[in-house]
Design a protein around this motif. Sequence first.
Motif, PDB file in Angstrom:
ATOM      1  N   UNK A   8      -3.454   5.502   1.750  1.00  0.00           N
ATOM      2  CA  UNK A   8      -3.453   5.716   0.214  1.00  0.00           C
ATOM      3  C   UNK A   8      -4.624   4.038  -0.174  1.00  0.00           C
ATOM      4  N   UNK A   9      -4.842   3.326   0.855  1.00  0.00           N
ATOM      5  CA  UNK A   9      -5.269   1.727  -0.275  1.00  0.00           C
ATOM      6  C   UNK A   9      -6.607   2.337  -0.169  1.00  0.00           C
ATOM      7  N   UNK A  10      -7.912   3.975   0.073  1.00  0.00           N
ATOM      8  CA  UNK A  10      -8.142   4.480  -1.282  1.00  0.00           C
ATOM      9  C   UNK A  10      -7.981   4.532  -2.276  1.00  0.00           C
ATOM     10  N   UNK A  11      -6.966   4.647  -2.379  1.00  0.00           N
ATOM     11  CA  UNK A  11      -6.317   5.180  -3.864  1.00  0.00           C
ATOM     12  C   UNK A  11      -5.745   3.627  -4.448  1.00  0.00           C
ATOM     13  N   UNK A  12      -5.283   2.898  -3.626  1.00  0.00           N
ATOM     14  CA  UNK A  12      -5.261   1.679  -4.212  1.00  0.00           C
ATOM     15  C   UNK A  12      -5.547   0.456  -4.339  1.00  0.00           C
ATOM     16  N   UNK A  36       1.969   0.025   0.977  1.00  0.00           N
ATOM     17  CA  UNK A  36       0.996   0.588   0.297  1.00  0.00           C
ATOM     18  C   UNK A  36       1.358   1.850  -0.616  1.00  0.00           C
ATOM     19  N   UNK A  37       1.197   2.539   0.552  1.00  0.00           N
ATOM     20  CA  UNK A  37       1.917   4.329  -0.150  1.00  0.00           C
ATOM     21  C   UNK A  37       2.871   3.696  -1.707  1.00  0.00           C
ATOM     22  N   UNK A  73       3.485   2.913  -7.264  1.00  0.00           N
ATOM     23  CA  UNK A  73       4.671   2.436  -8.501  1.00  0.00           C
ATOM     24  C   UNK A  73       3.192   2.352  -9.869  1.00  0.00           C
ATOM     25  N   UNK A  74       1.581   1.748  -9.684  1.00  0.00           N
ATOM     26  CA  UNK A  74       0.436   1.483 -10.586  1.00  0.00           C
ATOM     27  C   UNK A  74       0.632   2.733 -10.468  1.00  0.00           C
ATOM     28  N   UNK A  75       0.254   3.352  -9.828  1.00  0.00           N
ATOM     29  CA  UNK A  75       0.175   5.255 -10.663  1.00  0.00           C
ATOM     30  C   UNK A  75       1.005   5.546 -11.794  1.00  0.00           C
TER      31      UNK A  75
END
Length: 712
Positions: free
Chosen positions: A1-5, A72-73, A78-80
Amino acid sequence: MLEILALSALTTFLLGVGNGATGELGKQLALSTGALARRTLGRATPLPPDPAARAELAGRLHARISSDPRQAAEWALLVQNSPDAATHLTSGGLPPAPREFVNRDDVVKQLLKEATRPWEGSPRVALLYGPPGIGTSATALRLGALCQARFPDGQFHVDLRDTGADNGAEPAAVLLRLLLTMGVDRERMPSTEAGREALYRRLTTGKQVLVVIDHASSPAQVRGLVPSTPDVFLLVVVSGPPFTLDAERVAVSPLSDRYAKKLLRGEVGRERAARAKAQLPGLLDRCAGNALSLKTEAIRLLADETPGDRNASEPGAEPAALDPVQRAARRAAARITPEAARLCRLTALGAWPSVSAALAAAAADLEDEDEADRLLAEAAEARLLEPLPDRRYRFRPEVRRYLADTAVPEHGIPECAAAVDRVLASLLNRVLHAAHAALSQSWRTEPAPERGDACRDEKEGLAVLAAEVGNVVRAVSVAEEYRRTTTALRLARALWPLQLKAGYGDEVLPALRVAARCADEHDGDVDHRVAGALHFQLAHCLGELGRWEQADRAAHAAVARERTAGHLRGEASSVELLGLLDLNRWQYESAYARFTEAERIYRRIAPGQEGAEDRARALALAERHQGRALRGLGRWEESRRLLEAAGEFFVRQGETYNRARVLTDLAETLHDMGDDTTALTRITEAERLLPEAAAPHLRYLAGLRLRCEDTA
């Protein structure tokens, strides 16, 4: 998930949370973010006060979640799934340009040159200025009409003439009005000036947009709108001398006699213009190349008036100090009926942002509003007034000043003062009816007056308050100036439903500042409860706008005034507001202490005392707030118990919306506890209680569901 956030995404998200969004769900998102930040870092973390500190917090959070895939997930979800303030522009348009437009080709070419010149990193900004009535606004509208293809993503116009504030609109209020024209809902509007500016820049990035700010009065109003992208053109229009702004300065000069005659021919036709040939030298001299003055004189020519006509009513010797617009107003006032001229003079005294038939009837002491409407239409035809939507009108500032200056010589001081008093009384009656209809159950709202037109329901009450807000803001200052202190304070208090239920914080703030100051300056004559209520309103408004320190000061003043008055309900409510201000800044410990203090004060209200009938509900809300603060402190089991107790009260009362709010809080706490299965059940219960109209809340619950499902 880190590449997403990515760190940049987390930083942007925290900056947005810090800038805030008005409405319950913007605060709910902020609280969820604060609770998750605490869980991630293992300690309470107050909301950072500035962008640099928020970026530093984002760095610490990102470093921690880099080694914790589960957190991280959750941050990514929350952000997405956070509610976005706006995703795209709603294409706007400028008002129509005037049909008759002469001798401005060079000005338009100069503006087009600035709009289309090579970018080279230099913002495209023009400052268009000229004497009042010369045609600056008309030139801006003409530019928009000629280059619609150049700005396919929208042309957006904000006219700052109609603010009721003494010193003009604040920069944050200008951004608010611009974003509203761009299609941003009030419910999803960033609360702070910085947040609004960031949203404005995000919406216009990569877009070809024309922004026109008309009748600007200071560089501060427009500095935050200076574009940082190549295809946005900001046109600032100033009626008067230019102010200091890093922009291409473009002056609109008086029309030459040649073009003044051309404008007249376009307005009245060649035949009438030819018949008036003998009058032209004097007419051109009076108008001095001023477009508004020329168009006003054209009305007389259309009526075939000559100086000797019975209806021409030549006003005699003209004061040399008058400018062309004032000369035109003088001659127009002499041509309309005495009744219409009197109505205009008396109505002009208050500098009201908009004039309705009801307001004009009060000023002129007419019982028949239809008669006032007829006289307003007569004056508008003579160009003493400009028509607005909803059968309202407004004066141009120079015309209004001339009419107000002539009111006392024409009608005397007693009649002028009485006219202002009648308008204040009429406005107060109208907004008291509206406020009562909009928030009939609130103890902060006065009962409706016995006389006057009642509003049918909450919707109509809010609509009336919204329509009159500019006049009410102005009326508070006028009432203070005329030493009608009680009227000023009652007018300001009547705005409470508009700020609470419709989010009109920017609009009502100037009135609340004046009223709170007025209450303090007349300390010995003003009831401490009234002063406390006004400071409470001011604190609430400032808190909604993210002006935390000012809000704290106003809330403390409210507590002190209510305590001095011995008004337990007002004192408890003001202490509770202090807790909410702390809660929204992630200061959970102090928030919990405030809510606990408010509960103790509420419990001191004995049966039969004022507020006793509302005590049980107030205690349930205090329990809810305590539960939310305890969640932020990581005391989840205590939070759960209090939220469940509050929810049971609202079930017994049949308050479905408050029940849904508590269920949302409870689901958040259960999620923090790791009990996502029960949290999902509470989310489902909340969704069933909410109507389709509660779309923002339902969207928030959908995002919360995803966070719970990911870890269930």
